[in-house]
Write a protein that holds these residues in place. Sequence first.
Motif, short mmCIF file in Angstrom:
data_model
loop_
_atom_site.label_atom_id
_atom_site.label_comp_id
_atom_site.label_asym_id
_atom_site.label_seq_id
_atom_site.Cartn_x
_atom_site.Cartn_y
_atom_site.Cartn_z
N TRP A 187 0.85 -1.18 0.00
CA TRP A 187 0.00 0.00 0.00
C TRP A 187 0.89 1.23 0.00
CZ3 TRP A 187 -4.94 -1.44 -0.51
CH2 TRP A 187 -5.27 -2.74 -0.12
N LEU A 188 0.52 2.22 -0.80
CA LEU A 188 1.22 3.48 -0.84
C LEU A 188 0.45 4.47 0.02
CD1 LEU A 188 3.58 5.05 -2.10
CD2 LEU A 188 2.07 5.63 -3.99
N LEU A 189 1.09 4.95 1.09
CA LEU A 189 0.43 5.85 2.04
C LEU A 189 0.98 7.27 1.87
CD1 LEU A 189 0.63 3.70 5.31
CD2 LEU A 189 -1.11 3.65 3.53
N ASP A 190 0.07 8.22 1.73
CA ASP A 190 0.44 9.63 1.72
C ASP A 190 0.14 10.18 3.10
OD1 ASP A 190 1.12 9.48 -0.94
OD2 ASP A 190 -0.76 10.30 -1.66
N VAL A 191 1.10 10.86 3.67
CA VAL A 191 0.95 11.49 4.98
C VAL A 191 1.39 12.95 4.84
CG1 VAL A 191 1.28 9.36 6.28
CG2 VAL A 191 3.25 10.74 5.72
N GLY A 192 1.00 13.78 5.77
CA GLY A 192 1.50 15.15 5.74
C GLY A 192 3.00 15.12 5.98
N PRO A 193 3.66 16.24 5.93
CA PRO A 193 5.09 16.21 6.26
C PRO A 193 5.29 15.51 7.61
CG PRO A 193 4.46 18.38 5.51
CD PRO A 193 3.19 17.57 5.64
N CYS A 194 6.03 14.45 7.57
CA CYS A 194 6.17 13.58 8.73
C CYS A 194 7.62 13.60 9.21
CB CYS A 194 5.75 12.17 8.34
SG CYS A 194 5.59 11.03 9.71
N PRO A 195 7.88 14.29 10.33
CA PRO A 195 9.25 14.34 10.82
C PRO A 195 9.77 12.94 11.17
CG PRO A 195 7.74 15.32 12.42
CD PRO A 195 6.93 14.94 11.21
N ASN A 196 10.98 12.69 10.84
CA ASN A 196 11.68 11.45 11.16
C ASN A 196 11.27 10.26 10.29
OD1 ASN A 196 13.66 10.11 12.76
ND2 ASN A 196 12.04 9.12 13.92
N LEU A 197 10.38 10.43 9.34
CA LEU A 197 9.96 9.29 8.52
C LEU A 197 11.11 8.71 7.72
CD1 LEU A 197 7.72 7.44 7.56
CD2 LEU A 197 7.17 9.11 5.80
N GLU A 198 11.93 9.56 7.12
CA GLU A 198 13.03 9.07 6.30
C GLU A 198 14.15 8.44 7.13
OE1 GLU A 198 13.97 11.52 2.61
OE2 GLU A 198 13.17 13.01 4.00
N PHE A 199 14.21 8.75 8.41
CA PHE A 199 15.34 8.32 9.24
C PHE A 199 14.95 7.32 10.33
CE2 PHE A 199 15.89 12.71 7.81
CZ PHE A 199 16.94 12.50 6.93
N ALA A 200 13.67 6.99 10.42
CA ALA A 200 13.20 6.07 11.46
C ALA A 200 13.72 4.66 11.19
CB ALA A 200 11.68 6.07 11.51
N ASN A 201 14.12 3.98 12.25
CA ASN A 201 14.54 2.58 12.13
C ASN A 201 13.35 1.64 12.09
OD1 ASN A 201 17.30 3.14 12.16
ND2 ASN A 201 17.32 3.25 14.37
N ALA A 202 12.25 2.08 12.67
CA ALA A 202 11.03 1.29 12.70
C ALA A 202 9.85 2.23 12.73
CB ALA A 202 11.01 0.40 13.94
N ILE A 203 8.72 1.76 12.25
CA ILE A 203 7.49 2.54 12.30
C ILE A 203 6.39 1.70 12.89
CG2 ILE A 203 8.08 3.96 10.29
CD1 ILE A 203 5.86 2.23 8.79
N GLY A 204 5.30 2.34 13.22
CA GLY A 204 4.10 1.65 13.65
C GLY A 204 2.91 2.25 12.94
N LEU A 205 1.86 1.46 12.82
CA LEU A 205 0.61 1.94 12.26
C LEU A 205 -0.49 1.72 13.28
CD1 LEU A 205 0.65 0.40 8.64
CD2 LEU A 205 1.09 2.76 9.28
N THR A 206 -1.32 2.72 13.46
CA THR A 206 -2.49 2.51 14.29
C THR A 206 -3.55 1.85 13.43
OG1 THR A 206 -3.45 4.68 13.78
CG2 THR A 206 -1.98 4.56 15.69
N SER A 207 -4.43 1.09 14.06
CA SER A 207 -5.52 0.46 13.33
C SER A 207 -6.65 0.18 14.30
CB SER A 207 -5.06 -0.84 12.66
OG SER A 207 -4.69 -1.79 13.63
N PHE A 208 -7.83 0.08 13.75
CA PHE A 208 -9.01 -0.25 14.56
C PHE A 208 -9.55 -1.56 14.03
CE2 PHE A 208 -13.61 0.01 15.40
CZ PHE A 208 -13.55 0.07 16.79
N THR A 209 -9.57 -2.57 14.85
CA THR A 209 -9.98 -3.93 14.51
C THR A 209 -9.30 -4.44 13.23
OG1 THR A 209 -11.96 -3.23 13.28
CG2 THR A 209 -12.22 -3.67 15.65
N GLY A 210 -8.02 -4.20 13.12
CA GLY A 210 -7.26 -4.73 12.00
C GLY A 210 -7.45 -3.98 10.69
#
Length: 150
Positions: free
Chosen positions: A72-95
């Motif tokens: 999936w290709l996700l567009d987000v607003g300017p997201c600090p640290n996105l390019e340099f993060a070692n790991a990310i998380g996604l919030t979700s509601f019931t999967g």
Amino acid sequence: MSRKASWMAVALAATLGACSSVPYAQRMAQRQAAYAAAAGAPVRSFHYFDLYSWEPLGDSQLAVYAQPNRAWLLDVGPCPNLEFANAIGLTSFTGEVSVNFDKVLTGRGFPPCFISRIRPVDVAKLKLEQQAQRKIESEPRQPAADAAQK
């Protein structure tokens, strides 16, 4: 590891990174173009249970793989640290990850980034696009004797 050794390791990494024949901005633009070409029409949400892989495509876009062949290709607003993060998380509601409701988390101390658009990626098409970008045009070298005569 001593402080001097740490600085030397950072300097070595920076030097090796600078040795690439294609500038970082150009590589990133090629990756963004490949994903955009393989992305479909926007959807409201997608099912998500486990993050298989992810790839930042700048500070406002990322590719998320739920499975090796489902991305999936996700567009987000300017997201600090996105390019340099070692790991990310996604919030979700019931999967399910939804537009304008769920967020990308890039680490402590950084604000969450709201997802503004979700597009499914045709992974097979993406791989073909990436293979086309890897092709190079080459010519055989002339033997040294032929080159000297000219």
